[in-house]
Design an enzyme around this catalytic site. Sequence first.
Site, PDB file in Angstrom:
ATOM      1  N   GLU A   1      -9.811   5.564 -11.056  1.00 40.66           N
ATOM      2  CA  GLU A   1      -9.840   4.219 -10.466  1.00 40.66           C
ATOM      3  C   GLU A   1      -9.461   3.202 -11.539  1.00 40.66           C
ATOM      4  OE1 GLU A   1     -10.295   2.415  -7.515  1.00 40.66           O
ATOM      5  OE2 GLU A   1     -10.115   0.724  -8.878  1.00 40.66           O
TER       6      GLU A   1
ATOM      7  N   GLY B   1     -15.992  -2.746  10.484  1.00 37.29           N
ATOM      8  CA  GLY B   1     -16.499  -2.021  11.653  1.00 37.29           C
ATOM      9  C   GLY B   1     -15.871  -0.642  11.665  1.00 37.29           C
TER      10      GLY B   1
ATOM     11  N   ARG C   1     -18.979  -3.930   3.483  1.00 37.47           N
ATOM     12  CA  ARG C   1     -18.201  -2.933   2.745  1.00 37.47           C
ATOM     13  C   ARG C   1     -18.922  -2.473   1.491  1.00 37.47           C
ATOM     14  NH1 ARG C   1     -12.375  -3.140   3.488  1.00 37.47           N
ATOM     15  NH2 ARG C   1     -12.021  -4.180   5.438  1.00 37.47           N
TER      16      ARG C   1
ATOM     17  N   ARG D   1     -12.433 -15.044   5.586  1.00 36.25           N
ATOM     18  CA  ARG D   1     -13.557 -14.140   5.874  1.00 36.25           C
ATOM     19  C   ARG D   1     -14.840 -14.716   5.311  1.00 36.25           C
ATOM     20  NH1 ARG D   1     -10.959  -8.584   3.636  1.00 36.25           N
ATOM     21  NH2 ARG D   1     -12.062  -7.487   5.256  1.00 36.25           N
TER      22      ARG D   1
ATOM     23  N   ASP E   1      -4.366   3.389   3.206  1.00 34.13           N
ATOM     24  CA  ASP E   1      -3.415   2.270   3.186  1.00 34.13           C
ATOM     25  C   ASP E   1      -2.154   2.579   2.383  1.00 34.13           C
ATOM     26  OD1 ASP E   1      -5.051   0.781   4.767  1.00 34.13           O
ATOM     27  OD2 ASP E   1      -5.253  -0.915   3.405  1.00 34.13           O
TER      28      ASP E   1
ATOM     29  N   ALA F   1      -9.652   1.667   7.915  1.00 31.59           N
ATOM     30  CA  ALA F   1     -10.559   2.505   7.129  1.00 31.59           C
ATOM     31  C   ALA F   1     -10.924   3.766   7.911  1.00 31.59           C
ATOM     32  CB  ALA F   1     -11.813   1.717   6.759  1.00 31.59           C
TER      33      ALA F   1
HETATM   34  C1  LIG Z   1      -9.283  -8.735   6.996  1.00 30.47           C
HETATM   35  C2  LIG Z   1      -9.395  -7.231   7.116  1.00 30.47           C
HETATM   36  C3  LIG Z   1     -10.334  -6.675   7.967  1.00 30.47           C
HETATM   37  C4  LIG Z   1     -10.405  -5.282   8.140  1.00 30.47           C
HETATM   38  N1  LIG Z   1     -11.338  -4.754   8.989  1.00 30.47           N
HETATM   39  C5  LIG Z   1     -11.391  -3.424   9.184  1.00 30.47           C
HETATM   40  C6  LIG Z   1     -12.366  -2.856  10.068  1.00 30.47           C
HETATM   41  O1  LIG Z   1     -13.205  -3.557  10.636  1.00 30.47           O
HETATM   42  N2  LIG Z   1     -12.366  -1.502  10.248  1.00 30.47           N
HETATM   43  C7  LIG Z   1     -11.481  -0.670   9.599  1.00 30.47           C
HETATM   44  O2  LIG Z   1     -11.525   0.557   9.816  1.00 30.47           O
HETATM   45  N3  LIG Z   1     -10.557  -1.177   8.751  1.00 30.47           N
HETATM   46  C8  LIG Z   1     -10.497  -2.516   8.523  1.00 30.47           C
HETATM   47  N4  LIG Z   1      -9.582  -3.040   7.659  1.00 30.47           N
HETATM   48  C9  LIG Z   1      -8.652  -2.110   6.966  1.00 30.47           C
HETATM   49  C10 LIG Z   1      -9.352  -1.450   5.777  1.00 30.47           C
HETATM   50  O3  LIG Z   1      -9.913  -2.451   4.960  1.00 30.47           O
HETATM   51  C11 LIG Z   1      -8.363  -0.631   4.964  1.00 30.47           C
HETATM   52  O4  LIG Z   1      -7.565   0.152   5.813  1.00 30.47           O
HETATM   53  C12 LIG Z   1      -9.111   0.297   3.996  1.00 30.47           C
HETATM   54  O5  LIG Z   1     -10.041  -0.424   3.230  1.00 30.47           O
HETATM   55  C13 LIG Z   1      -8.109   0.995   3.106  1.00 30.47           C
HETATM   56  O6  LIG Z   1      -8.788   1.769   2.152  1.00 30.47           O
HETATM   57  P1  LIG Z   1      -7.991   2.497   0.996  1.00 30.47           P
HETATM   58  O7  LIG Z   1      -9.003   3.261   0.235  1.00 30.47           O
HETATM   59  O8  LIG Z   1      -6.806   3.206   1.555  1.00 30.47           O
HETATM   60  O9  LIG Z   1      -7.386   1.308   0.109  1.00 30.47           O
HETATM   61  P2  LIG Z   1      -8.142   0.244  -0.814  1.00 30.47           P
HETATM   62  O10 LIG Z   1      -9.434  -0.144  -0.238  1.00 30.47           O
HETATM   63  O11 LIG Z   1      -7.151  -0.806  -1.088  1.00 30.47           O
HETATM   64  O12 LIG Z   1      -8.464   1.033  -2.155  1.00 30.47           O
HETATM   65  C14 LIG Z   1      -7.460   1.317  -3.097  1.00 30.47           C
HETATM   66  C15 LIG Z   1      -8.129   1.607  -4.436  1.00 30.47           C
HETATM   67  O13 LIG Z   1      -7.150   2.069  -5.346  1.00 30.47           O
HETATM   68  C16 LIG Z   1      -7.290   1.419  -6.593  1.00 30.47           C
HETATM   69  N5  LIG Z   1      -5.972   1.402  -7.236  1.00 30.47           N
HETATM   70  C17 LIG Z   1      -4.883   0.673  -6.843  1.00 30.47           C
HETATM   71  N6  LIG Z   1      -3.843   0.932  -7.656  1.00 30.47           N
HETATM   72  C18 LIG Z   1      -4.284   1.814  -8.586  1.00 30.47           C
HETATM   73  C19 LIG Z   1      -3.665   2.449  -9.694  1.00 30.47           C
HETATM   74  N7  LIG Z   1      -2.382   2.205 -10.030  1.00 30.47           N
HETATM   75  N8  LIG Z   1      -4.397   3.321 -10.435  1.00 30.47           N
HETATM   76  C20 LIG Z   1      -5.690   3.566 -10.118  1.00 30.47           C
HETATM   77  N9  LIG Z   1      -6.339   2.988  -9.077  1.00 30.47           N
HETATM   78  C21 LIG Z   1      -5.635   2.120  -8.315  1.00 30.47           C
HETATM   79  C22 LIG Z   1      -7.815   0.024  -6.232  1.00 30.47           C
HETATM   80  O14 LIG Z   1      -8.460  -0.593  -7.314  1.00 30.47           O
HETATM   81  C23 LIG Z   1      -8.746   0.359  -5.066  1.00 30.47           C
HETATM   82  O15 LIG Z   1     -10.040   0.671  -5.517  1.00 30.47           O
HETATM   83  C24 LIG Z   1      -9.512  -4.442   7.429  1.00 30.47           C
HETATM   84  C25 LIG Z   1      -8.573  -4.983   6.553  1.00 30.47           C
HETATM   85  C26 LIG Z   1      -8.526  -6.371   6.380  1.00 30.47           C
HETATM   86  C27 LIG Z   1      -7.501  -6.946   5.422  1.00 30.47           C
END
Ligand SMILES: Cc1cc2nc3c(=O)[nH]c(=O)nc-3n(C[C@H](O)[C@H](O)[C@H](O)COP(=O)(O)OP(=O)(O)OC[C@H]3O[C@@H](n4cnc5c(N)ncnc54)[C@H](O)[C@@H]3O)c2cc1C
Length: 446
Positions: A36, A49, A114, A197, A315, A328
């Site tokens: 990370e 949610g 979260r 938010r 994502d 998520a």
């Molecule tokens: C306003 C909003 C509301 C939302 N509401 C919901 C909801 O209610 N329900 C739902 O299911 N989803 C919701 N989502 C979507 C959800 O937040 C995301 O789909 C989810 O958090 C994605 O998780 P992730 O682990 O793929 O990415 P992220 O949470 O972005 O995690 C990526 C991680 O990788 C790390 N990282 C990045 N680059 C590097 C690198 N080069 N080297 C090492 N580490 C790195 C970052 O520091 C981070 O910790 C919402 C999104 C938004 C914007």
Amino acid sequence: MRPDTSIAVAIIGGGIAGVTAAIGLLSKGISVKLYERASAFREIGAGIGLSPNAERAMLLLNPDVHAVFKKVATPNTEDWFQYVDGFNKSEKGDGEELLFKVYLGERGFEGCRRTDFLNELVKLLPEGCVEFRKDLVNITEPQDEGTMITLHFADGSTSTADVVLGCDGLRSRVREHVLGVEHPAVRPSYTHKLAYRGVIPIEDAIQAIGKEKSLTRFMHLGPGCHVLTFPVSMCTMLNVVAFVTDPNDWPSLDQTTLPATKEEVLESFASFGPVVTAIMNLLVHKLDKWGIFDLHESPVTTYVSQGGRVCLVGDAAHAAAPHHGAGAGSAIEDALALAVALEEVDKTLSASQQPVSRQMAISAAFSAYESVRYERTQWLIESSRFMGEVFEWQTALCEADPANCQSEVEWRSHKIWDYDVDQMVEAVSAIFGSKVSEALGHDRGL
Ligand SMILES: Cc1cc2nc3c(=O)[nH]c(=O)nc-3n(C[C@H](O)[C@H](O)[C@H](O)COP(=O)(O)OP(=O)(O)OC[C@H]3O[C@@H](n4cnc5c(N)ncnc54)[C@H](O)[C@@H]3O)c2cc1C
């Protein structure tokens, strides 16, 4: 010496995708190292949610993940997700007319903060499996299958692995490796919507908009803006996400979050009805606004690298606008599919009579993962954009007849919530098996 039957998995990124993937793989006895970039696990205090499909995926991934979610999740007081006219003042009730409601299904759509969820999840990770301050800058994936993949970090250090899962979010570095730096999907697109938010103490919310509106899930619709509200933190806070259509370009190249003021929000919602106005008045003075980006305009064409040993998750693979509240949840489904696929690799490599190479097995696993995940997650990106337009009265279809709005929300939501996660798991194993047989047949010239 490393036994030939084991695989070493590196996970880049410790968000919900990375942490749930790590827990899932560890539960299957697979060796995992999570890297990370930040100095600690970090999530924002805003709410999230998680829908019933996500809960079913958690149960199969590891029941402890589900238990953690239940520990922090706030049940809705209703079985319905209610969609109200937040714009026109109604003469009835609290001034907001109910437009339609959608049944939430067997487990509802529970919200939590979260930070609470992530903090509990990481307690399930054993000591030593995470390295912080590791900012991945590059990956070397040799074509020679006997050579491990090398990860290069910004601090000059390197590390090796058999398999890399890119869980590094919207602006993924791993995506650059998978697609090539020139691919347009390397840069996500601004959806021309932004979100303010906040969380409001529930007593204040109840006083301003009443118990009913504070204790369950509501979508307040209107032209060019809409607001999602649901309770979190065991009904002690009301989570507010206020979306606004923005005709301008997002003003920052590298920041998706920028400082904002309550005045800005009040201005955007100035012509909205009394309930929305009351909610906006309760926000704190200094807030953040989030640019809503996705991978819609230039889709990711494959989740797996050419070399077949690096893949994208959450994502990084399929960032969608949040209008279905399902990003998520999808990441957790991905984590489950990968845990099953990589367990198949482990099992296949341990069965000594099988002349299957590590590379062949990994490639079959990622191919099975992509087969089950690609279509559903790409659809989610497209549908999420469309939902944003429906909620802000920007589609001709819904303007012509508001009942269309309900039917669109209903079938699309249920396509997400009613997903057959058991069937997905079976499909992963079946596709893996057929890919391996195909490859073995090919090797024998069949
Ligand atoms: C306003 C909003 C509301 C939302 N509401 C919901 C909801 O209610 N329900 C739902 O299911 N989803 C919701 N989502 C979507 C959800 O937040 C995301 O789909 C989810 O958090 C994605 O998780 P992730 O682990 O793929 O990415 P992220 O949470 O972005 O995690 C990526 C991680 O990788 C790390 N990282 C990045 N680059 C590097 C690198 N080069 N080297 C090492 N580490 C790195 C970052 O520091 C981070 O910790 C919402 C999104 C938004 C914007």
